[in-house]
Design a protein around this motif. Structure first.
Motif, PDB file in Angstrom:
ATOM      1  N   GLY A 298      27.876  57.612  37.317  1.00  0.00           N
ATOM      2  CA  GLY A 298      29.133  59.039  36.902  1.00  0.00           C
ATOM      3  C   GLY A 298      30.380  58.268  36.543  1.00  0.00           C
ATOM      4  O   GLY A 298      31.555  59.452  36.611  1.00  0.00           O
ATOM      5  N   ILE A 299      30.768  57.527  36.139  1.00  0.00           N
ATOM      6  CA  ILE A 299      32.060  56.864  35.571  1.00  0.00           C
ATOM      7  C   ILE A 299      32.034  57.526  34.058  1.00  0.00           C
ATOM      8  O   ILE A 299      31.327  58.154  33.247  1.00  0.00           O
ATOM      9  N   ALA A 300      33.590  58.497  33.598  1.00  0.00           N
ATOM     10  CA  ALA A 300      33.828  58.642  32.531  1.00  0.00           C
ATOM     11  C   ALA A 300      33.220  57.950  31.202  1.00  0.00           C
ATOM     12  O   ALA A 300      33.731  58.662  29.980  1.00  0.00           O
ATOM     13  N   ALA A 301      34.410  56.200  31.536  1.00  0.00           N
ATOM     14  CA  ALA A 301      34.171  55.571  30.166  1.00  0.00           C
ATOM     15  C   ALA A 301      34.383  54.701  30.915  1.00  0.00           C
ATOM     16  O   ALA A 301      34.183  54.195  31.855  1.00  0.00           O
ATOM     17  N   ILE A 302      34.003  53.713  29.393  1.00  0.00           N
ATOM     18  CA  ILE A 302      34.035  52.074  29.670  1.00  0.00           C
ATOM     19  C   ILE A 302      34.394  51.225  28.799  1.00  0.00           C
ATOM     20  O   ILE A 302      34.728  51.456  26.962  1.00  0.00           O
ATOM     21  N   ASP A 303      35.689  50.401  29.331  1.00  0.00           N
ATOM     22  CA  ASP A 303      36.042  49.721  28.447  1.00  0.00           C
ATOM     23  C   ASP A 303      34.482  48.486  28.639  1.00  0.00           C
ATOM     24  O   ASP A 303      35.325  47.461  29.409  1.00  0.00           O
ATOM     25  N   VAL A 304      34.816  47.944  26.613  1.00  0.00           N
ATOM     26  CA  VAL A 304      33.540  46.478  26.803  1.00  0.00           C
ATOM     27  C   VAL A 304      34.177  45.417  27.579  1.00  0.00           C
ATOM     28  O   VAL A 304      33.883  44.752  27.974  1.00  0.00           O
ATOM     29  N   GLY A 305      35.566  45.237  27.211  1.00  0.00           N
ATOM     30  CA  GLY A 305      36.016  43.511  27.589  1.00  0.00           C
ATOM     31  C   GLY A 305      35.517  42.921  26.752  1.00  0.00           C
ATOM     32  O   GLY A 305      35.168  42.328  28.075  1.00  0.00           O
ATOM     33  N   GLY A 306      35.810  42.646  25.939  1.00  0.00           N
ATOM     34  CA  GLY A 306      34.696  41.547  25.600  1.00  0.00           C
ATOM     35  C   GLY A 306      35.510  39.981  25.554  1.00  0.00           C
ATOM     36  O   GLY A 306      36.327  40.378  25.127  1.00  0.00           O
ATOM     37  N   ARG A 307      34.520  38.732  25.160  1.00  0.00           N
ATOM     38  CA  ARG A 307      35.327  37.828  24.178  1.00  0.00           C
ATOM     39  C   ARG A 307      35.548  38.026  23.252  1.00  0.00           C
ATOM     40  O   ARG A 307      34.680  38.519  22.082  1.00  0.00           O
ATOM     41  N   GLY A 308      36.830  37.176  23.067  1.00  0.00           N
ATOM     42  CA  GLY A 308      37.157  36.487  21.901  1.00  0.00           C
ATOM     43  C   GLY A 308      38.844  36.369  21.544  1.00  0.00           C
ATOM     44  O   GLY A 308      39.572  36.008  20.689  1.00  0.00           O
ATOM     45  N   GLY A 309      39.075  36.998  22.623  1.00  0.00           N
ATOM     46  CA  GLY A 309      40.981  37.397  23.027  1.00  0.00           C
ATOM     47  C   GLY A 309      41.333  36.501  24.119  1.00  0.00           C
ATOM     48  O   GLY A 309      40.477  35.599  24.744  1.00  0.00           O
ATOM     49  N   THR A 310      41.988  37.122  24.941  1.00  0.00           N
ATOM     50  CA  THR A 310      42.520  36.643  26.459  1.00  0.00           C
ATOM     51  C   THR A 310      41.604  35.977  27.064  1.00  0.00           C
ATOM     52  O   THR A 310      40.349  36.752  27.371  1.00  0.00           O
ATOM     53  N   SER A 311      41.702  34.639  27.402  1.00  0.00           N
ATOM     54  CA  SER A 311      40.825  33.961  27.956  1.00  0.00           C
ATOM     55  C   SER A 311      41.087  34.634  29.674  1.00  0.00           C
ATOM     56  O   SER A 311      41.973  33.085  30.088  1.00  0.00           O
ATOM     57  N   TRP A 312      40.674  35.133  30.725  1.00  0.00           N
ATOM     58  CA  TRP A 312      41.060  35.078  32.171  1.00  0.00           C
ATOM     59  C   TRP A 312      40.687  34.023  32.725  1.00  0.00           C
ATOM     60  O   TRP A 312      41.676  33.198  33.922  1.00  0.00           O
ATOM     61  N   GLY A 313      39.666  33.572  32.522  1.00  0.00           N
ATOM     62  CA  GLY A 313      38.757  32.200  33.550  1.00  0.00           C
ATOM     63  C   GLY A 313      39.782  31.118  32.802  1.00  0.00           C
ATOM     64  O   GLY A 313      40.134  30.109  33.724  1.00  0.00           O
ATOM     65  N   TYR A 314      40.251  31.057  31.688  1.00  0.00           N
ATOM     66  CA  TYR A 314      41.059  30.251  31.772  1.00  0.00           C
ATOM     67  C   TYR A 314      42.090  29.114  31.704  1.00  0.00           C
ATOM     68  O   TYR A 314      42.959  28.899  32.166  1.00  0.00           O
ATOM     69  N   ILE A 315      43.033  30.869  32.099  1.00  0.00           N
ATOM     70  CA  ILE A 315      44.386  31.174  32.398  1.00  0.00           C
ATOM     71  C   ILE A 315      45.259  30.623  34.045  1.00  0.00           C
ATOM     72  O   ILE A 315      45.357  29.723  34.102  1.00  0.00           O
ATOM     73  N   GLU A 316      43.577  30.927  34.524  1.00  0.00           N
ATOM     74  CA  GLU A 316      43.774  30.742  36.083  1.00  0.00           C
ATOM     75  C   GLU A 316      43.551  28.839  36.004  1.00  0.00           C
ATOM     76  O   GLU A 316      44.497  28.578  36.701  1.00  0.00           O
ATOM     77  N   GLY A 317      42.928  28.737  34.597  1.00  0.00           N
ATOM     78  CA  GLY A 317      42.511  27.140  34.770  1.00  0.00           C
ATOM     79  C   GLY A 317      44.310  26.647  34.768  1.00  0.00           C
ATOM     80  O   GLY A 317      45.032  25.391  35.247  1.00  0.00           O
ATOM     81  N   LEU A 318      44.776  27.446  33.930  1.00  0.00           N
ATOM     82  CA  LEU A 318      46.566  26.654  33.198  1.00  0.00           C
ATOM     83  C   LEU A 318      47.328  26.806  34.672  1.00  0.00           C
ATOM     84  O   LEU A 318      48.069  26.381  35.044  1.00  0.00           O
ATOM     85  N   ARG A 319      47.196  27.689  35.629  1.00  0.00           N
ATOM     86  CA  ARG A 319      47.621  27.861  36.548  1.00  0.00           C
ATOM     87  C   ARG A 319      47.779  26.856  37.207  1.00  0.00           C
ATOM     88  O   ARG A 319      48.573  26.528  38.140  1.00  0.00           O
ATOM     89  N   SER A 320      46.463  26.001  37.778  1.00  0.00           N
ATOM     90  CA  SER A 320      46.380  24.972  38.848  1.00  0.00           C
ATOM     91  C   SER A 320      46.746  24.368  38.462  1.00  0.00           C
ATOM     92  O   SER A 320      46.559  23.390  37.711  1.00  0.00           O
ATOM     93  N   SER A 321      47.100  23.220  39.237  1.00  0.00           N
ATOM     94  CA  SER A 321      46.857  21.799  39.037  1.00  0.00           C
ATOM     95  C   SER A 321      46.100  20.695  39.569  1.00  0.00           C
ATOM     96  O   SER A 321      46.492  19.588  39.476  1.00  0.00           O
ATOM     97  N   SER A 322      44.570  21.344  39.560  1.00  0.00           N
ATOM     98  CA  SER A 322      43.902  21.026  39.711  1.00  0.00           C
ATOM     99  C   SER A 322      42.977  20.246  38.559  1.00  0.00           C
ATOM    100  O   SER A 322      42.698  21.296  38.082  1.00  0.00           O
TER     101      SER A 322
END
Ligand SMILES: Cc1cc2nc3c(=O)[nH]c(=O)nc-3n(C[C@H](O)[C@H](O)[C@H](O)COP(=O)(O)O)c2cc1C
Length: 445
Positions: A298-322
């Motif tokens: 019953g959601i009203a809308a979807i934001d498909v938020g696809g690949r190609g722009g900001t990469s959040w998995g990658y940002i977490e790598g940049l935050r990490s010191s491991s």
């Protein structure tokens, strides 16, 4: 999964003081310990067992545990007890958002190839459009409201320090262009109500259409309905986005690891709140399978938020010191369904559902392509965040350029309205198919 040795480097480090009066900086945080640089070498024979860590001017977090000497001026405080664990969780929540902002401002955080799928389509130009710029109609309706342009300032956390000013600049720009705006995750203000004003953008722009924001993690809490209602009330939201970010959580050191029971709760939220609920990916895209399941909630809308722009998995790598986490983040930097593919797939499944296409949209031409492929709104994040960090005028200028690009695409295709754009999109120019044959046979005269 991240290794148990994963840790986050703090830059700048955070000052601490012990119950014995020792002082220094926290330079690194893991799930089990804090790495403490100590100021006075002479005081460093034994490390502190209880410290207070200061964040900003007014906040502090208390940790207790056992110190181990790591190097002549560095201790590791191995934390003990539920209280310290909770403090660690809260401290990470505070610093995480500021780190995200700084990383997004200073580093290359996008998919390395920038491939959104929109590169695969182009418009057939119209050399005689029989239109003037004044004829162009860029208006678009979304969830019952009409906007001047089909552009959404997508929800972005500004952090506690910078959030108020970032949100103010974005809100003023959104109001000037009569476009909707999402706020970033309101979780921090649900935990600490004193931060609610950071998100209250209607105080600058009372008529703004505002999309509130929570993560799927909040749906897992027992009081999830109450949290959703409070998030809506906090910003007088016209819609509430619930973001799903499995990849980011799975790579983030302190991320959630339990993704069960979301759909059922989402359905309850949709049934219980009168505010429209938007489900929002943040860079991995929504598959047709997932969309099918979402439609049943019953959601009203979807934001498909696809690949190609900001990469959040990658940002977490940049935050990490491991180095292990960084390697994992590199592996998944380009993960996901390109935005255009996700958009087309979900649109084919749900011809009437309001859809937002976010992820790697960087100019007005791509906005036009997304509209032509079935988006109702096109979300833009990173470029507007960077502009907002520079200033109010820069934010408006960035939007002005995007809007101008959209209009250029419309006039150059002879599209009077957004709806007309669809007729001019193609995968390759029709002549391309016959080009070789015609040239070979020299039959072009
Ligand atoms: C600094 C920053 C903070 C963000 N914070 C949130 C957030 O709190 N909630 C959310 O749903 N999405 C958040 N996003 C994701 C964006 O809404 C968007 O989905 C994503 O950045 C992809 O769009 P882009 O490629 O145009 O940046 C954030 C993005 C940025 C750049």
């Amino acid at each position: 999964m991240t290794s148990m040795t994963d840790s986050i480097k703090l830059s700048p480090p955070l000052p601490w003081i012990s119950d014995q009066g020792q002082t220094g900086f926290v330079t690194e945080i893991s799930r089990q310990h804090l790495t403490l640089d100590i100021f006075e070498a002479s005081q460093a024979s034994s490390g502190p067992n209880e410290i207070r860590v200061m964040v900003g001017k007014s906040q502090s977090f208390v940790f207790s545990g056992q110190s181990r000497l790591a190097s002549p001026r560095t201790f590791r405080l191995m934390i003990h007890g539920a209280d310290s664990e909770q403090q660690l969780h809260d401290l990470l929540g505070q610093v995480r958002k500021d780190q995200h902002i700084e990383i997004c401002r200073d580093q290359d955080v996008e998919a390395s190839d920038r491939f959104t799928g929109f590169q695969r389509v182009q418009f057939i130009p119209e050399a005689l459009p029989e239109l003037s710029f004044d004829d162009l109609n860029t208006e678009q309706s979304f969830l019952g409201t009409c906007f001047d342009y089909p552009i959404l300032i997508t929800g972005m956390t500004g952090g506690v320090d910078k959030g108020t000013e970032i949100n103010r600049r974005l809100a003023l720009a959104a109001e000037a262009y009569n476009i909707p705006m999402g706020v970033g995750s309101q979780r921090v203000a649900l935990d600490n109500p004193e931060y609610a004003p950071i998100f209250d953008v209607k105080k600058y722009a009372p008529n703004l259409f505002v999309i509130g924001n929570l993560g799927f993690a909040q749906l897992k809490q027992d009081n999830y309905l109450d949290l959703c209602r409070r998030a809506v009330d906090m910003v007088s939201a016209d819609a509430l986005a619930i973001h799903v970010n499995v990849l980011q959580e799975a790579i983030q050191m302190e991320g959630d690891r339990d993704f069960t029971d979301i759909l059922k709760r989402l359905e309850t939220v949709c049934q219980s709140l009168s505010t429209p609920i938007v489900i929002k990916e943040v860079g991995s895209g929504i598959s047709s399978n997932t969309a099918q399941k979402l439609l049943e909630t019953g959601i009203a809308a979807i934001d498909v938020g696809g690949r190609g722009g900001t990469s959040w998995g990658y940002i977490e790598g940049l935050r990490s010191s491991s180095s292990e986490t960084m390697e994992l983040a590199e592996t998944f930097r380009n993960w996901g369904i390109p935005t255009a593919y996700s958009l087309v797939g979900v649109r084919a499944l749900a011809p009437q559902l309001p859809l937002i296409a976010t992820g790697g949209v960087r100019n007005g031409l791509t906005v036009a392509k997304a509209i032509a492929l079935g988006a109702d709104l096109v979300g833009i994040g990173l470029p507007l965040l960077r502009a907002a960090l520079q200033g109010e005028q820069e934010t408006r200028d960035t939007l002005a350029t995007i809007v101008r690009g959209l209009k250029v695409a419309m006039i150059a295709t002879g599209s009077r309205s957004l709806r007309d754009l669809e007729q001019h999109i193609c995968l390759s120019h029709p002549m391309e198919k016959n080009f070789d044959d015609i040239v070979q046979s020299k039959s072009f005269y």
